[in-house]
Design a protein around this motif. Structure first.
Motif, PDB file in Angstrom:
ATOM      1  N   SER A 210       2.694  26.494 102.207  1.00  0.00           N
ATOM      2  CA  SER A 210       1.930  27.444 103.009  1.00  0.00           C
ATOM      3  C   SER A 210       2.687  27.736 104.306  1.00  0.00           C
ATOM      4  N   ALA A 211       2.193  28.686 105.076  1.00  0.00           N
ATOM      5  CA  ALA A 211       2.843  29.037 106.339  1.00  0.00           C
ATOM      6  C   ALA A 211       2.869  27.849 107.300  1.00  0.00           C
ATOM      7  N   TRP A 214       5.513  25.381 106.158  1.00  0.00           N
ATOM      8  CA  TRP A 214       6.854  25.840 106.516  1.00  0.00           C
ATOM      9  C   TRP A 214       7.126  25.575 107.993  1.00  0.00           C
TER      10      TRP A 214
END
Length: 309
Positions: A210-211, A214
């Motif tokens: 997921s963001a 990351w």
């Protein structure tokens, strides 16, 4: 410049590095549900690239390992990178961040005895007196923090891996410098984790991140790996593994502070008491010692391979 000032300057990089390591425990909580091996492989591959760029601008000379150096560096990558991160990420699922981070604070006694032996000198009495105090604070935190049996087991593995991260670097720091050890450790660790990720999680596992995961991997790659590794090994080479080991007590302080700020939970009063004991132990072991004419400091007495050149 007086001796105490020089000592403080040599210790500051290691203190900063350990603060970053402590902060990573809370950040790693974001990665509990991420594909573990793949995420860490991305982290170390990115960190290797960052280190190579920074080392080039810093004018650091990197050399290829030879002979037994491969064994030391591979062992360092297995314990300090692969197993350490498995233990941290799995551990925070069973315990509050301060409990896992404080396992790092139990390292001083191991480094205080084994480190100087690898550096071909006797253990410092000052370090040996301080190490049990640091460990007592660590045990107080671990014994009263929120955890379960699995959390304690993961914390014990963190302890062993953190000791290996420093001790296995001592024999190669002289030839490779903090830059070289950091670069070779990260690419070796990244390669191992990539192979494990491909086998256990599949080659497309990276798409599952997921963001926020990351972002966590990026933080770990830049600050907790590329920056913290060089800072830590600089202090180990400058003052020796024994004295540097006491700085691991900084990690639980950072973990507790970051955990409170990010909403992971404020440590209990007994946990804070344990952290205070850790700080007292650091004060005992790292207080400036007078040196008379002709009497070298411990770092100056260390062999060339264990200090800055």
């Amino acid at each position: 410049m007086d001796t105490s000032s020089v000592s403080l300057v040599r210790l500051l990089p290691g203190m900063a590095g350990m603060a970053l390591v402590g902060s990573s425990v809370t950040v790693s909580g974001t990665l509990v549900d991420a594909p573990l091996f793949t995420t860490q492989a991305v982290r170390y591959v990115a960190a290797t690239a960052i280190l190579l760029v920074i080392a080039r601008f810093a004018g650091a000379r990197l050399v290829w390992p030879r002979g037994r150096e491969w064994l030391w560096l591979t062992g360092l990558a297995v314990t300090g990178l692969v197993l350490f991160n498995v233990a941290v990420v799995r551990g925070v699922a069973h315990a509050e961040p301060a409990v896992i981070a404080v396992a790092v604070a139990c390292v001083p006694l191991v480094l205080g005895v084994v480190g100087p032996l690898l550096e071909r000198r006797g253990p410092s009495r000052q370090v040996l007196l301080a190490a049990p105090v640091v460990m007592a604070g660590a045990v107080l935190v671990e014994g009263t923090g929120r955890t379960d049996a699995a959390g304690v087991a993961w914390a014990a593995l963190v302890l062993g891996c953190e000791a290996g991260f420093t001790l296995l670097a001592v024999p190669v720091l002289g030839r490779h410098s903090p830059w070289g050890v950091s670069v070779h450790a990260t690419w070796l660790g990244g390669l191992m984790l990539a192979l494990l990720g491909a086998a256990a999680e599949g080659p497309t596992a990276v798409r599952e991140l997921s963001a926020s995961q990351w972002a966590a991997a990026g933080y770990l790659a830049l600050l907790v790996t590329a920056v913290a590794f060089v800072l830590w090994y600089s202090t180990v080479r400058a003052v020796g593994a024994g004295h540097a080991g006491l700085l691991t007590g900084v990690a639980p302080l950072a973990a507790a502070a970051v955990g409170a700020v990010t909403g992971s939970g404020m440590p209990r009063p007994s946990v804070w008491l344990g952290i205070v004991v850790v700080v007292v132990g650091l004060g005992i072991g790292l207080r400036p010692r007078g040196t008379g004419p002709g009497r070298p400091t411990e770092a100056e007495a260390a062999p060339t391979g264990a200090r800055s050149g």
